[in-house]
Design a protein around this motif. Sequence first.
Motif, mmCIF file in Angstrom:
data_model
loop_
_atom_site.group_PDB
_atom_site.id
_atom_site.type_symbol
_atom_site.label_atom_id
_atom_site.label_comp_id
_atom_site.label_asym_id
_atom_site.label_seq_id
_atom_site.Cartn_x
_atom_site.Cartn_y
_atom_site.Cartn_z
ATOM 1 N N VAL A 65 0.855 -1.186 0.000
ATOM 2 C CA VAL A 65 0.000 0.000 0.000
ATOM 3 C C VAL A 65 0.884 1.227 0.000
ATOM 4 C CG1 VAL A 65 -1.808 1.253 1.219
ATOM 5 C CG2 VAL A 65 -1.778 -1.242 1.302
ATOM 6 N N SER A 66 0.691 2.110 -0.959
ATOM 7 C CA SER A 66 1.489 3.329 -0.992
ATOM 8 C C SER A 66 1.039 4.261 0.119
ATOM 9 C CB SER A 66 1.334 4.018 -2.349
ATOM 10 O OG SER A 66 -0.026 4.351 -2.578
ATOM 11 N N ALA A 67 1.945 5.140 0.535
ATOM 12 C CA ALA A 67 1.619 6.096 1.586
ATOM 13 C C ALA A 67 0.441 6.965 1.159
ATOM 14 C CB ALA A 67 2.836 6.972 1.886
ATOM 15 N N THR A 68 -0.517 7.158 2.054
ATOM 16 C CA THR A 68 -1.683 7.975 1.749
ATOM 17 C C THR A 68 -1.364 9.444 1.998
ATOM 18 O OG1 THR A 68 -2.550 7.832 3.997
ATOM 19 C CG2 THR A 68 -3.167 6.075 2.472
ATOM 20 N N PRO A 69 -2.128 10.351 1.380
ATOM 21 C CA PRO A 69 -1.869 11.783 1.602
ATOM 22 C C PRO A 69 -1.881 12.200 3.071
ATOM 23 C CG PRO A 69 -3.274 11.498 -0.312
ATOM 24 C CD PRO A 69 -3.129 10.130 0.312
ATOM 25 N N PRO A 70 -2.838 11.720 3.918
ATOM 26 C CA PRO A 70 -2.785 12.117 5.334
ATOM 27 C C PRO A 70 -1.499 11.670 6.016
ATOM 28 C CG PRO A 70 -4.936 11.198 4.799
ATOM 29 C CD PRO A 70 -4.053 10.933 3.621
ATOM 30 N N GLU A 71 -1.065 10.445 5.738
ATOM 31 C CA GLU A 71 0.188 9.954 6.318
ATOM 32 C C GLU A 71 1.373 10.791 5.854
ATOM 33 O OE1 GLU A 71 0.385 5.216 6.958
ATOM 34 O OE2 GLU A 71 0.145 5.900 4.896
ATOM 35 N N ALA A 72 1.461 10.958 4.544
ATOM 36 C CA ALA A 72 2.597 11.691 3.986
ATOM 37 C C ALA A 72 2.654 13.106 4.550
ATOM 38 C CB ALA A 72 2.487 11.720 2.457
ATOM 39 N N ALA A 73 1.504 13.767 4.627
ATOM 40 C CA ALA A 73 1.467 15.136 5.154
ATOM 41 C C ALA A 73 1.891 15.159 6.617
ATOM 42 C CB ALA A 73 0.064 15.722 4.991
ATOM 43 N N ALA A 74 1.416 14.182 7.400
ATOM 44 C CA ALA A 74 1.753 14.146 8.827
ATOM 45 C C ALA A 74 3.248 13.921 9.023
ATOM 46 C CB ALA A 74 0.954 13.053 9.527
ATOM 47 N N PHE A 75 3.851 12.992 8.286
ATOM 48 C CA PHE A 75 5.276 12.714 8.436
ATOM 49 C C PHE A 75 6.113 13.891 7.971
ATOM 50 C CE2 PHE A 75 4.189 8.442 9.463
ATOM 51 C CZ PHE A 75 5.314 7.881 10.042
ATOM 52 N N LEU A 76 5.729 14.514 6.871
ATOM 53 C CA LEU A 76 6.480 15.672 6.392
ATOM 54 C C LEU A 76 6.390 16.816 7.396
ATOM 55 C CD1 LEU A 76 8.157 16.915 4.131
ATOM 56 C CD2 LEU A 76 6.024 17.647 3.036
ATOM 57 N N LEU A 77 5.202 17.008 7.988
ATOM 58 C CA LEU A 77 5.020 18.071 8.976
ATOM 59 C C LEU A 77 5.843 17.798 10.224
ATOM 60 C CD1 LEU A 77 3.511 20.695 9.549
ATOM 61 C CD2 LEU A 77 1.655 19.338 10.539
ATOM 62 N N VAL A 78 5.856 16.536 10.673
ATOM 63 C CA VAL A 78 6.689 16.187 11.823
ATOM 64 C C VAL A 78 8.150 16.515 11.534
ATOM 65 C CG1 VAL A 78 7.622 14.236 13.130
ATOM 66 C CG2 VAL A 78 5.156 14.437 12.797
ATOM 67 N N GLY A 79 8.601 16.196 10.317
ATOM 68 C CA GLY A 79 9.980 16.509 9.958
ATOM 69 C C GLY A 79 10.261 17.993 9.938
ATOM 70 N N LEU A 80 9.371 18.760 9.317
ATOM 71 C CA LEU A 80 9.573 20.210 9.222
ATOM 72 C C LEU A 80 9.620 20.859 10.602
ATOM 73 C CD1 LEU A 80 7.198 21.002 6.228
ATOM 74 C CD2 LEU A 80 9.685 21.285 6.250
ATOM 75 N N LEU A 81 8.687 20.455 11.470
ATOM 76 C CA LEU A 81 8.634 21.039 12.806
ATOM 77 C C LEU A 81 9.690 20.446 13.725
ATOM 78 C CD1 LEU A 81 4.744 21.061 13.216
ATOM 79 C CD2 LEU A 81 6.211 23.029 12.757
ATOM 80 N N GLY A 82 10.041 19.178 13.482
ATOM 81 C CA GLY A 82 11.011 18.507 14.337
ATOM 82 C C GLY A 82 12.433 18.951 14.098
ATOM 83 N N GLY A 83 12.682 19.692 13.016
ATOM 84 C CA GLY A 83 14.030 20.175 12.761
ATOM 85 C C GLY A 83 14.572 20.993 13.913
ATOM 86 N N ALA A 84 13.680 21.709 14.609
ATOM 87 C CA ALA A 84 14.123 22.512 15.752
ATOM 88 C C ALA A 84 14.638 21.630 16.873
ATOM 89 C CB ALA A 84 12.965 23.376 16.258
ATOM 90 N N HIS A 85 13.988 20.474 17.074
ATOM 91 C CA HIS A 85 14.473 19.540 18.096
ATOM 92 C C HIS A 85 15.788 18.905 17.652
ATOM 93 C CE1 HIS A 85 14.259 16.535 21.334
ATOM 94 N NE2 HIS A 85 14.782 15.722 20.430
ATOM 95 N N CYS A 86 15.893 18.618 16.360
ATOM 96 C CA CYS A 86 17.112 17.984 15.852
ATOM 97 C C CYS A 86 18.342 18.846 16.124
ATOM 98 C CB CYS A 86 16.995 17.737 14.350
ATOM 99 S SG CYS A 86 15.789 16.467 13.897
ATOM 100 N N ALA A 112 15.549 30.234 21.714
ATOM 101 C CA ALA A 112 14.821 29.296 22.569
ATOM 102 C C ALA A 112 13.318 29.531 22.459
ATOM 103 C CB ALA A 112 15.282 29.464 24.013
ATOM 104 N N ARG A 113 12.894 30.768 22.323
ATOM 105 C CA ARG A 113 11.470 31.071 22.238
ATOM 106 C C ARG A 113 10.872 30.496 20.950
ATOM 107 N NH1 ARG A 113 8.756 37.157 22.364
ATOM 108 N NH2 ARG A 113 6.577 36.479 22.175
ATOM 109 N N ARG A 114 11.570 30.668 19.848
ATOM 110 C CA ARG A 114 11.061 30.141 18.574
ATOM 111 C C ARG A 114 11.063 28.623 18.585
ATOM 112 N NH1 ARG A 114 13.057 33.066 13.280
ATOM 113 N NH2 ARG A 114 11.797 34.630 14.364
ATOM 114 N N ARG A 115 12.078 28.038 19.210
ATOM 115 C CA ARG A 115 12.134 26.582 19.285
ATOM 116 C C ARG A 115 10.966 26.043 20.106
ATOM 117 N NH1 ARG A 115 17.752 23.852 20.918
ATOM 118 N NH2 ARG A 115 18.370 25.299 19.262
ATOM 119 N N ALA A 116 10.595 26.756 21.186
ATOM 120 C CA ALA A 116 9.467 26.320 22.014
ATOM 121 C C ALA A 116 8.165 26.338 21.215
ATOM 122 C CB ALA A 116 9.354 27.213 23.248
ATOM 123 N N VAL A 117 7.988 27.371 20.384
ATOM 124 C CA VAL A 117 6.784 27.448 19.546
ATOM 125 C C VAL A 117 6.739 26.276 18.567
ATOM 126 C CG1 VAL A 117 5.599 28.786 17.780
ATOM 127 C CG2 VAL A 117 6.576 29.945 19.768
#
Length: 264
Positions: free
Chosen positions: A10-31, A219-224
């Motif tokens: 089963v190929s990745a569905t749009p909701p999955e793909a969007a959620a994983f990409l969003l986690v990556g984009l936002l998680g860059g601050a934690h990285c 630090a403030r931007r990272r918290a957001v």
Amino acid sequence: MDGGATPPVVSATPPEAAAFLLVGLLGGAHCLGMCGPLVSVYADRLSDRAGTESLTLVHVRQHALFNVGRALSYATIGALFALVGGLFFGAFDSLATIGSGVRATTGLLVGTAIILTGLGYLVGRSAALDRLTPAPVTRLFGRVSGWATARVDRLVGGPRILGLGAIHGLLPCPIIYPAYLYAFATGDPLRAAALLGLLGLGTIPTLFLYGTLLGQVSARRRAVLHRALGASFLVLGYIPLSHGLMLLGVSVPHLHVPFYQPLG
């Protein structure tokens, strides 16, 4: 058709793909907290080799290779987790009732773990999540990080910097580990590789800018960004959780995302 139960591809569905990409984009601050020091070290080495702190094509190429190495390692390890998941679920599929129960339980446990991770970020307790990493894993991280830092000079100047980035797929991370659990629940290596690859690609902008231009994020931007990351984890965790509930006969609103199911 043979008698062995195998999951449909089963190929990745749009909701999955969007959620994983969003986690990556936002998680860059934690990285930045984990990868940032190593990024700083190899960025300094690149500047020393080039004889300038200005951004050059060599800088851009090497940072790009480093981040591609990270994304590829996430995709590879995610595929391995999914392969193990598929074998695990397949072992129970000869008994339909047990197989369904195992998949339901897995969905509930994986979904709950991801949601709890999201809540930790949402309420500003992401540091507590790092402390949940077992001590042996932390010690292993220290050894791997020390090994990589000691060999930066050998790896930073050429294509071997891909390996320096790939090491990060093995490091303890409250962003990546929930994603690996999700991959396990899918039981589909190709789909998991695509999703984890998307997550890795999503983290690239922040780390790339950090290594080349920014140098720091307040630090403030990272918290957001952490709170926004928490919200995206809630969405991601709800997908396997709702799937598990549906398998138990509990009707809940859900996204149409297929999980491991044997061929009939």
